[in-house]
Motif scaffolding. Structure first.
Motif, PDB file in Angstrom:
ATOM      1  N   THR A  53      -8.931   6.161   4.872  1.00 33.98           N
ATOM      2  CA  THR A  53      -7.552   5.696   5.037  1.00 33.98           C
ATOM      3  C   THR A  53      -7.290   4.435   4.214  1.00 33.98           C
ATOM      4  N   GLN A  57      -4.654   3.851   1.045  1.00 31.40           N
ATOM      5  CA  GLN A  57      -3.642   2.793   0.990  1.00 31.40           C
ATOM      6  C   GLN A  57      -3.797   1.974  -0.293  1.00 31.40           C
ATOM      7  N   ARG A  62      -0.390   0.306  -1.392  1.00 31.64           N
ATOM      8  CA  ARG A  62       0.301  -0.021  -0.146  1.00 31.64           C
ATOM      9  C   ARG A  62      -0.563  -0.820   0.835  1.00 31.64           C
ATOM     10  N   PHE A  63      -1.614  -1.454   0.341  1.00 30.73           N
ATOM     11  CA  PHE A  63      -2.482  -2.219   1.232  1.00 30.73           C
ATOM     12  C   PHE A  63      -1.830  -3.558   1.550  1.00 30.73           C
ATOM     13  N   GLN A  69      -5.484  -5.915  -2.957  1.00 31.74           N
ATOM     14  CA  GLN A  69      -4.742  -4.845  -3.642  1.00 31.74           C
ATOM     15  C   GLN A  69      -4.742  -5.065  -5.153  1.00 31.74           C
TER      16      GLN A  69
END
Length: 125
Positions: A53, A57, A62-63, A69
């Motif tokens: 998961t 992300q 989208r972290f 990120q």
């Protein structure tokens, strides 16, 4: 006539009972940047498939942690490792949210993953 995906009541009850027997684990994880050595520490109420998961992300941009990120995008997935630092059976815990907070405090105090050492921001006390 029953639909293709319809399950009779006894089979459904049996499957529900089997599902209840599956143990879930809450715990603390660490993501390590193999290039810089920086770490990210967090806790989750369910560790099952958590690395999958988190990678998804990060791959999608989208972290929640902007620093991690950014480095993930620049360096790629192969530059990071995932490790479970601690885990507990979630069904034995009455307040998982509180337990996760306590576990996170412990690991943040121990590892100090801030500034040059990590991606975390110090907790407000």
């Amino acid at each position: 006539m029953k639909g293709e995906f319809e399950v009779d009541k006894s089979k459904r009850k049996e499957l529900q009972e089997e599902f209840k027997q599956i143990k879930t684990y809450m715990g603390a994880i660490q993501i390590t940047n193999k290039v810089s050595g920086k770490i990210y520490v967090d806790t989750f109420s369910n560790l099952k498939n958590k690395w999958f998961t988190l990678q998804m992300q990060l791959d999608m941009g989208r972290f929640a942690n902007a620093g991690l990120q950014k480095d993930w995008k620049e360096l790629g997935a192969d530059s990071f490792t995932y490790e479970v630092l601690e885990q507990k059976e979630a069904d034995e815990i009455t307040d998982i949210k509180w337990e996760c907070k306590q576990m996170l405090k412990h690991w943040l105090d121990k590892l100090q993953p801030y500034e040059d050492k990590g991606y975390n921001k110090p907790l407000l006390r």
